[in-house]
Motif scaffolding. Structure first.
Motif, PDB file in Angstrom:
ATOM      1  N   ASP A 137       0.810  -1.223   0.000  1.00  0.00           N
ATOM      2  CA  ASP A 137       0.000   0.000   0.000  1.00  0.00           C
ATOM      3  C   ASP A 137       0.840   1.269   0.000  1.00  0.00           C
ATOM      4  OD1 ASP A 137      -2.226  -1.595   0.036  1.00  0.00           O
ATOM      5  OD2 ASP A 137      -2.532  -1.461   2.217  1.00  0.00           O
ATOM      6  N   ARG A 138       2.077   1.184   0.459  1.00  0.00           N
ATOM      7  CA  ARG A 138       2.915   2.388   0.568  1.00  0.00           C
ATOM      8  C   ARG A 138       3.893   2.534  -0.596  1.00  0.00           C
ATOM      9  NH1 ARG A 138       5.375   3.887   6.204  1.00  0.00           N
ATOM     10  NH2 ARG A 138       5.469   5.836   5.011  1.00  0.00           N
ATOM     11  N   SER A 139       3.715   1.764  -1.656  1.00  0.00           N
ATOM     12  CA  SER A 139       4.659   1.823  -2.771  1.00  0.00           C
ATOM     13  C   SER A 139       4.686   3.196  -3.433  1.00  0.00           C
ATOM     14  CB  SER A 139       4.325   0.747  -3.804  1.00  0.00           C
ATOM     15  OG  SER A 139       3.011   0.934  -4.318  1.00  0.00           O
ATOM     16  N   ALA A 140       3.601   3.967  -3.315  1.00  0.00           N
ATOM     17  CA  ALA A 140       3.577   5.310  -3.911  1.00  0.00           C
ATOM     18  C   ALA A 140       4.549   6.256  -3.216  1.00  0.00           C
ATOM     19  CB  ALA A 140       2.163   5.884  -3.844  1.00  0.00           C
ATOM     20  N   ASP A 141       5.027   5.872  -2.016  1.00  0.00           N
ATOM     21  CA  ASP A 141       5.983   6.715  -1.292  1.00  0.00           C
ATOM     22  C   ASP A 141       7.424   6.482  -1.727  1.00  0.00           C
ATOM     23  OD1 ASP A 141       3.979   7.862   0.240  1.00  0.00           O
ATOM     24  OD2 ASP A 141       4.135   6.360   1.831  1.00  0.00           O
ATOM     25  N   LEU A 142       7.662   5.501  -2.597  1.00  0.00           N
ATOM     26  CA  LEU A 142       9.037   5.186  -2.979  1.00  0.00           C
ATOM     27  C   LEU A 142       9.773   6.367  -3.637  1.00  0.00           C
ATOM     28  CD1 LEU A 142       9.053   1.498  -4.272  1.00  0.00           C
ATOM     29  CD2 LEU A 142      10.452   2.481  -2.452  1.00  0.00           C
ATOM     30  N   PRO A 143       9.135   7.134  -4.555  1.00  0.00           N
ATOM     31  CA  PRO A 143       9.878   8.268  -5.119  1.00  0.00           C
ATOM     32  C   PRO A 143      10.359   9.249  -4.059  1.00  0.00           C
ATOM     33  CG  PRO A 143       7.947   7.797  -6.455  1.00  0.00           C
ATOM     34  CD  PRO A 143       7.828   6.948  -5.218  1.00  0.00           C
ATOM     35  N   THR A 144       9.531   9.501  -3.043  1.00  0.00           N
ATOM     36  CA  THR A 144       9.944  10.403  -1.971  1.00  0.00           C
ATOM     37  C   THR A 144      11.094   9.796  -1.174  1.00  0.00           C
ATOM     38  OG1 THR A 144       7.686  11.241  -1.815  1.00  0.00           O
ATOM     39  CG2 THR A 144       9.144  11.697   0.032  1.00  0.00           C
ATOM     40  N   ALA A 145      11.022   8.487  -0.924  1.00  0.00           N
ATOM     41  CA  ALA A 145      12.100   7.819  -0.195  1.00  0.00           C
ATOM     42  C   ALA A 145      13.405   7.880  -0.971  1.00  0.00           C
ATOM     43  CB  ALA A 145      11.709   6.363   0.075  1.00  0.00           C
ATOM     44  N   PHE A 146      13.342   7.631  -2.266  1.00  0.00           N
ATOM     45  CA  PHE A 146      14.560   7.685  -3.068  1.00  0.00           C
ATOM     46  C   PHE A 146      15.059   9.119  -3.220  1.00  0.00           C
ATOM     47  CE2 PHE A 146      13.121   3.527  -5.193  1.00  0.00           C
ATOM     48  CZ  PHE A 146      13.815   2.774  -4.258  1.00  0.00           C
ATOM     49  N   GLN A 398       6.935  -3.394 -17.958  1.00  0.00           N
ATOM     50  CA  GLN A 398       7.492  -3.893 -16.709  1.00  0.00           C
ATOM     51  C   GLN A 398       6.576  -4.962 -16.132  1.00  0.00           C
ATOM     52  OE1 GLN A 398      10.306  -3.100 -16.416  1.00  0.00           O
ATOM     53  NE2 GLN A 398      10.797  -0.933 -16.357  1.00  0.00           N
ATOM     54  N   PRO A 399       7.137  -5.941 -15.412  1.00  0.00           N
ATOM     55  CA  PRO A 399       6.303  -6.943 -14.754  1.00  0.00           C
ATOM     56  C   PRO A 399       5.503  -6.329 -13.624  1.00  0.00           C
ATOM     57  CG  PRO A 399       8.564  -7.139 -14.023  1.00  0.00           C
ATOM     58  CD  PRO A 399       8.563  -6.124 -15.128  1.00  0.00           C
ATOM     59  N   SER A 400       4.403  -6.955 -13.293  1.00  0.00           N
ATOM     60  CA  SER A 400       3.611  -6.482 -12.156  1.00  0.00           C
ATOM     61  C   SER A 400       4.372  -6.753 -10.861  1.00  0.00           C
ATOM     62  CB  SER A 400       2.267  -7.203 -12.100  1.00  0.00           C
ATOM     63  OG  SER A 400       2.463  -8.574 -11.813  1.00  0.00           O
ATOM     64  N   ARG A 401       3.978  -6.087  -9.790  1.00  0.00           N
ATOM     65  CA  ARG A 401       4.633  -6.295  -8.503  1.00  0.00           C
ATOM     66  C   ARG A 401       4.502  -7.742  -8.050  1.00  0.00           C
ATOM     67  NH1 ARG A 401       6.765  -3.206  -4.583  1.00  0.00           N
ATOM     68  NH2 ARG A 401       6.389  -1.390  -5.862  1.00  0.00           N
ATOM     69  N   GLU A 402       3.332  -8.361  -8.340  1.00  0.00           N
ATOM     70  CA  GLU A 402       3.145  -9.753  -7.957  1.00  0.00           C
ATOM     71  C   GLU A 402       4.132 -10.653  -8.707  1.00  0.00           C
ATOM     72  OE1 GLU A 402       0.795  -7.670  -8.771  1.00  0.00           O
ATOM     73  OE2 GLU A 402      -0.190  -7.380  -6.804  1.00  0.00           O
ATOM     74  N   GLU A 403       4.343 -10.362 -10.007  1.00  0.00           N
ATOM     75  CA  GLU A 403       5.292 -11.149 -10.793  1.00  0.00           C
ATOM     76  C   GLU A 403       6.716 -10.961 -10.296  1.00  0.00           C
ATOM     77  OE1 GLU A 403       3.151 -11.201 -15.171  1.00  0.00           O
ATOM     78  OE2 GLU A 403       4.339  -9.480 -14.565  1.00  0.00           O
ATOM     79  N   ARG A 404       7.066  -9.772  -9.852  1.00  0.00           N
ATOM     80  CA  ARG A 404       8.419  -9.523  -9.361  1.00  0.00           C
ATOM     81  C   ARG A 404       8.663 -10.224  -8.033  1.00  0.00           C
ATOM     82  NH1 ARG A 404       7.041  -4.266 -10.407  1.00  0.00           N
ATOM     83  NH2 ARG A 404       7.325  -3.682  -8.242  1.00  0.00           N
TER      84      ARG A 404
END
Length: 406
Positions: A137-146, A398-404
């Motif tokens: 659910d928090r994957s949208a925060d990754l750009p801010t984290a990076f 790109q593969p889906s998150r489930e596929e990764r």
């Protein structure tokens, strides 16, 4: 826009501990290369030998770093990082010994190679932790984290060289190397001690084999090429700015110009991370890379130090978003079991590009003046823009998150 997004991330349980310890280690990493130059030149009086040792350090770091990352992905950060740090401490001690004892040049170069081969990739390890913590659910925060990672890295490479130069100029040329190693080892050990936030290692040989294939996907290859190009840009700019300042009779102006570039980049990276962007990351990367290529054009016409400073600030603002977007897209392109390797390969590509560009741009400056070096930097950004624009389709598949995560 509000800096609350950064505060919220740092208040996530376990984040502040690993982020701050990695930040301390990063300052030491940023000091190491220049510290070796101060050490070797201070003891031998030879800049040529200092350059050879530093070159050996850089090549070893670029080649061995991904192999250490593979061990991290296989066995976990908390098992691989402590022995790596102990090996780094031993390698630094060996380098200090061979330099102080006046050993043959080849042995001193070998000492630099040992230091580079054992230096930990704390940035990649920290990025992998962000990816593990912000999954779902928090994957949208990754750009801010990076973006936060980019700020930490930028501050480290702004403060580290200044600190090691101040220590080296105090009459103790070896002290900078000792201080750098102390920060790397202590920060790295404190980072490794944060076990709760460490991502789990790959569970079996079949998963590792399947995950490793994701590093060969076209989308990730595009990102490696972009980071290689941005490394060429950095390497060419270091030589060209210094040459431009010397040719204009103001060699001391090079340092403030570098500072302008660093500060503009830090500002751009901070602002970028404050906002949730609706445009897809792959499209953002194409737009920013194209903007960086256009921003390099004033460098080719700069005829004064203020004009150069303006152009440098303009191009510097594009770099942090490109690095952030590369991390975001790499996280989306590869299997979670090889994330550390993916982030390390991006760093190694940048380092390799920077090392190669120093030699190429030096020849260009000798032949055509400072603008010849700027032409190398502009060509690198043009290649980067072409890769980003042409790679939109590859990055889209790109593969889906489930596929990764399978």
């Amino acid at each position: 826009m509000s800096s609350a997004t950064y505060r919220t991330l740092l208040h996530t349980p376990g984040v502040a501990a690993f982020f701050l310890t990695a930040a301390a280690g990063r300052v030491g990493i940023a000091m190491t290369s220049l510290g070796i130059i101060w050490l070797v030149h201070g003891q031998t009086g030879s800049y040529a030998l200092a350059g050879l040792v530093t070159g050996g350090f850089a090549v070893a770091e670029a080649l061995v770093g991904p192999q250490l990352a593979r061990l991290v992905d296989r066995f976990g950060q908390t098992r691989v990082l402590p022995p790596t740090l102990l090996a780094h401490a031993a390698a630094v001690a060996a380098l200090l010994a061979v330099v102080t004892l006046g050993s043959p040049n080849w042995l001193i170069v070998a000492g630099g190679v040992g230091v580079g081969a054992t230096i930990p990739q704390l940035g990649a390890l920290s990025a992998a932790r962000w990816s593990a913590l912000l999954r779902g659910d928090r994957s949208a925060d990754l750009p801010t984290a990076f973006a936060l990672e980019s700020l930490s890295n930028g501050l480290a490479y702004l403060a580290g060289p200044v600190l090691v130069s101040a220590v080296g100029a105090s009459g103790h040329p070896g002290l900078g190397t000792v201080l750098a190693a102390t920060l790397v080892v202590s920060g790295g050990l404190a980072f490794a001690a944060q076990r709760r936030s460490a991502p789990p290692p790959a569970s079996g040989a079949a998963e590792r084999h399947r995950a490793g294939r994701s590093l060969l996907r076209p989308g990730f290859a595009v990102l490696v090429g972009i980071n290689l190009a941005i490394g060429v840009f950095f390497g060419a700019m270091q030589v060209s700015v210094a040459a431009f300042a010397v040719l204009h009779g103001a060699a001391g102006a090079a340092a403030p110009i570098y500072a302008v570039s660093s500060c503009s980049g830090l500002l751009a990276g901070w602002l970028y991370g404050l906002r949730r962007w609706r445009v897809a990351p792959r499209v953002q990367l194409a737009l920013v890379a194209a903007g960086a290529a256009l921003g390099c054009l004033p460098l080719l016409a700069a005829d004064s130090l203020p004009g150069l400073g303006f152009a440098i600030a303009l191009t510097g603002m594009a770099v942090p978003p490109i690095l952030v977007l590369s991390s975001v897209l790499a996280e989306a392109a590869v299997h979670r079991a090889v994330l550390t390797q993916a982030f390390t390969w991006l760093n190694s590509a940048s380092a390799a590009g920077s090392a190669g560009a120093a030699a190429v741009s030096g020849r260009a400056v000798d032949a055509f003046g400072a603008h010849g070096g700027f032409a190398v930097a502009a060509a690198a950004t043009a290649v980067m823009a072409v890769l980003a624009v042409a790679g939109v389709r590859a990055l889209q598949r790109q593969p889906s998150r489930e596929e990764r995560d399978e």
